[in-house]
Design a protein around this motif. Structure first.
Motif, mmCIF file in Angstrom:
data_model
loop_
_atom_site.group_PDB
_atom_site.id
_atom_site.type_symbol
_atom_site.label_atom_id
_atom_site.label_comp_id
_atom_site.label_asym_id
_atom_site.label_seq_id
_atom_site.Cartn_x
_atom_site.Cartn_y
_atom_site.Cartn_z
ATOM 1 N N ALA A 84 32.538 -9.257 -103.980
ATOM 2 C CA ALA A 84 31.533 -10.117 -103.218
ATOM 3 C C ALA A 84 30.600 -9.361 -102.389
ATOM 4 C CB ALA A 84 32.783 -10.981 -102.000
ATOM 5 N N GLY A 85 30.880 -8.177 -102.017
ATOM 6 C CA GLY A 85 29.855 -7.265 -101.265
ATOM 7 C C GLY A 85 28.822 -6.838 -102.294
ATOM 8 N N LEU A 86 28.911 -6.770 -103.682
ATOM 9 C CA LEU A 86 28.021 -6.463 -104.605
ATOM 10 C C LEU A 86 26.990 -7.813 -104.668
ATOM 11 C CD1 LEU A 86 26.628 -4.647 -106.836
ATOM 12 C CD2 LEU A 86 28.633 -5.708 -108.355
ATOM 13 N N ALA A 87 27.691 -8.945 -104.463
ATOM 14 C CA ALA A 87 26.977 -10.139 -105.096
ATOM 15 C C ALA A 87 26.107 -10.389 -103.524
ATOM 16 C CB ALA A 87 27.847 -11.517 -104.685
ATOM 17 N N LEU A 88 26.400 -10.043 -102.325
ATOM 18 C CA LEU A 88 25.602 -10.128 -101.229
ATOM 19 C C LEU A 88 24.521 -8.964 -101.138
ATOM 20 C CD1 LEU A 88 28.411 -10.558 -98.626
ATOM 21 C CD2 LEU A 88 26.608 -12.253 -99.138
ATOM 22 N N VAL A 89 24.757 -7.620 -101.879
ATOM 23 C CA VAL A 89 23.682 -6.777 -101.863
ATOM 24 C C VAL A 89 22.512 -7.164 -102.763
ATOM 25 C CG1 VAL A 89 23.289 -4.544 -103.169
ATOM 26 C CG2 VAL A 89 25.110 -4.694 -101.405
ATOM 27 N N ASN A 90 22.638 -7.908 -103.783
ATOM 28 C CA ASN A 90 21.716 -8.467 -104.832
ATOM 29 C C ASN A 90 21.074 -9.692 -104.416
ATOM 30 O OD1 ASN A 90 21.830 -6.604 -107.253
ATOM 31 N ND2 ASN A 90 23.973 -6.855 -107.015
ATOM 32 N N GLU A 96 33.216 4.612 -98.325
ATOM 33 C CA GLU A 96 33.094 4.012 -96.986
ATOM 34 C C GLU A 96 31.964 4.207 -96.299
ATOM 35 O OE1 GLU A 96 37.412 3.610 -98.099
ATOM 36 O OE2 GLU A 96 35.914 5.148 -97.970
ATOM 37 N N THR A 97 31.803 5.591 -95.978
ATOM 38 C CA THR A 97 30.679 6.097 -95.178
ATOM 39 C C THR A 97 29.358 5.798 -95.854
ATOM 40 O OG1 THR A 97 32.330 7.902 -94.416
ATOM 41 C CG2 THR A 97 29.545 8.233 -94.328
ATOM 42 N N THR A 98 29.059 6.061 -97.201
ATOM 43 C CA THR A 98 27.990 5.641 -97.860
ATOM 44 C C THR A 98 27.634 4.375 -97.902
ATOM 45 O OG1 THR A 98 28.676 7.449 -99.759
ATOM 46 C CG2 THR A 98 26.809 5.850 -100.135
ATOM 47 N N LEU A 99 28.604 3.394 -98.242
ATOM 48 C CA LEU A 99 28.395 2.033 -97.966
ATOM 49 C C LEU A 99 27.744 1.488 -96.609
ATOM 50 C CD1 LEU A 99 28.210 -0.607 -99.459
ATOM 51 C CD2 LEU A 99 30.749 -1.228 -98.903
ATOM 52 N N PRO A 130 27.020 2.043 -106.282
ATOM 53 C CA PRO A 130 27.891 2.982 -106.762
ATOM 54 C C PRO A 130 28.968 3.102 -105.801
ATOM 55 C CG PRO A 130 25.971 3.891 -106.452
ATOM 56 C CD PRO A 130 25.694 2.534 -106.352
ATOM 57 N N ALA A 131 28.781 2.612 -104.424
ATOM 58 C CA ALA A 131 29.702 3.160 -103.420
ATOM 59 C C ALA A 131 30.637 1.758 -103.389
ATOM 60 C CB ALA A 131 29.156 2.920 -101.877
ATOM 61 N N LEU A 132 30.429 0.567 -103.742
ATOM 62 C CA LEU A 132 31.153 -0.481 -103.790
ATOM 63 C C LEU A 132 31.973 -0.307 -105.118
ATOM 64 C CD1 LEU A 132 28.503 -3.289 -102.946
ATOM 65 C CD2 LEU A 132 30.815 -3.144 -101.784
ATOM 66 N N LEU A 169 34.319 -4.062 -96.132
ATOM 67 C CA LEU A 169 35.131 -3.012 -95.385
ATOM 68 C C LEU A 169 35.802 -3.434 -94.172
ATOM 69 C CD1 LEU A 169 31.988 -0.381 -95.416
ATOM 70 C CD2 LEU A 169 34.253 -0.362 -96.902
ATOM 71 N N GLY A 170 35.503 -4.735 -93.765
ATOM 72 C CA GLY A 170 36.109 -5.421 -92.353
ATOM 73 C C GLY A 170 37.603 -4.983 -92.471
ATOM 74 N N ILE A 171 38.501 -5.252 -93.478
ATOM 75 C CA ILE A 171 40.007 -5.072 -93.419
ATOM 76 C C ILE A 171 40.234 -4.108 -94.583
ATOM 77 C CG2 ILE A 171 40.549 -7.114 -92.121
ATOM 78 C CD1 ILE A 171 41.252 -8.408 -94.946
#
Length: 382
Positions: free
Chosen positions: A208-214, A258-261, A300-302, A365-367
């Motif tokens: 889901a994070g990847l979809a939002l990034v795009n 996590e830090t990178t993202l 790549p972090a995701l 990353l929230g939970i």
């Protein structure tokens, strides 16, 4: 990087060059040669993503069981064969061709990712996941140059697009077998039944994070030049992504996913908002560089997060499913950003995309509780 690693990247780049060449001539071919509308062009451009969403996880699962080489070869062959129907017929034939090409690309890409992951090893997963994007960008940059060299003539470009994936086949057939587990003999029937659901659960949040990034990616591609009043916005974006993934490929592995993202989400999200506010000139280009650098390493972090809870024997299926969220982000984000731009302004659409990108942080990353345990997924031999 080994010769095998570079050969797999080159094979993927050849396949993506075929995609880039056809994308270059689609507007004139659909509109002028076939008499299609803007909607018909949109369908022809986006059709490969529809089948790739399904083909990526399926191709990855096959690669887990038989090794990555066969799906790479079959995927490249399907891309080549799928291009041929577009040489004759009308819009329906072209759309069918594009759907076949998407199925081949999805299978090829998922297997190539698994191959790179196995060659790179656990300590360099972020680098491998970033490098497949380099092959994508390189191919999509070279493909239009090939089309231009052929004069933009549709038939010649389509023939070239059928030949390019076939050139990838001998590159990989001569390579040694990829290292890694052979899952085909180890899975029991009950593991086969539960594996797909467990992998989907592990991939859901990073996907889901990847979809939002795009959503941010497609907003820049669609409206960046209008907002920044600079035709070079898209090339600046592409060059920055290539540079960031080349020079910073090891950052997710060294600093942690996590830090990178977190840093990359802030860079891309605020960069999109800055682009929306910057207007013309160097400020828009600077904002584009910042957001592109963030997008380049967020992916790549995701991916590292997505694979963390998945055993190595299932990495092909997991990587294929993860990257299918890329197609979902582009396929759904494009129309949404377009509707918003029409209802308000392109600048407001880009700023809204920045907010969507910032939402990656709580979504992915929230939970998130990093753990080496993969108890929720089947392990080979258990």
């Amino acid at each position: 990087m080994s010769r095998t690693y570079l050969a797999v990247l080159a094979a993927a780049a050849l396949c993506y060059a075929a995609l880039g060449a056809v994308l270059r001539i689609l507007p004139s071919h659909v509109g002028h040669d076939l008499g299609g509308s803007a909607a018909a062009l949109g369908l022809a451009v986006g059709a490969p993503a529809l089948t790739a969403i399904v083909a990526r996880p399926a191709g990855g699962r096959v690669a887990d069981r038989v090794g990555p080489c066969p799906p790479v070869v079959v995927g490249a062959a399907v891309m080549a064969a799928g291009t041929l129907p577009a040489l004759g017929g009308g819009l329906a034939t072209l759309d069918a061709s594009r759907l076949l090409v998407g199925a081949g690309e999805g299978m090829m890409m998922a297997a190539a990712v698994l191959w790179l992951l196995r060659l790179a090893g656990p300590e360099h997963r972020g680098r491998a996941l970033g490098h497949i994007g380099l092959a994508n960008y390189a191919g999509l940059a070279v493909g239009p140059l090939i089309a231009d060299a052929l004069g933009g003539e549709a038939r010649a470009v389509l023939i070239a697009a059928a030949v390019l994936p076939l050139l990838a086949v001998p590159l990989v057939l001569v390579l040694p077998r990829a290292p890694g587990p052979d899952a085909a003999r180890g899975h029991q029937d009950d593991e086969r039944r539960g594996g797909a659901r467990a992998i989907a659960a592990a991939i859901a949040r990073p996907g889901a994070g990847l979809a939002l990034v795009n959503v941010g990616y497609v907003a820049v591609i669609a409206f960046g030049a209008q907002v920044g009043h600079l035709t070079a916005i898209v090339p600046v974006f592409a060059v920055t992504v290539i540079a960031a993934r080349t020079l910073g490929a090891r950052i997710p592995d060294r600093l942690g996913a996590e830090t990178t993202l977190r840093a990359c989400v802030v860079a891309e999200g605020l960069g999109l908002v800055a682009l929306a506010l910057a207007g013309a000139g160097g400020a828009g280009a600077a904002a584009t560089i910042v957001l592109a650098g963030g997008q380049a390493l967020a992916v790549p972090a995701l991916g590292v997060l997505a694979l963390r809870r998945v055993p190595a024997a299932c990495h092909g299926a997991a990587a294929g499913l993860f990257f299918s969220f890329f197609d979902a982000g582009v396929g759904l984000g494009g129309p949404l950003v377009g509707v918003l731009a029409r209802a308000t302004t392109p600048a407001a659409a880009i700023a809204s995309a920045g907010v969507a990108v910032l939402a990656v942080w709580p979504v992915a990353l929230g939970i998130w509780h990093p753990s080496p345990s993969t108890a929720t997924l089947p392990r080979v031999g258990q």
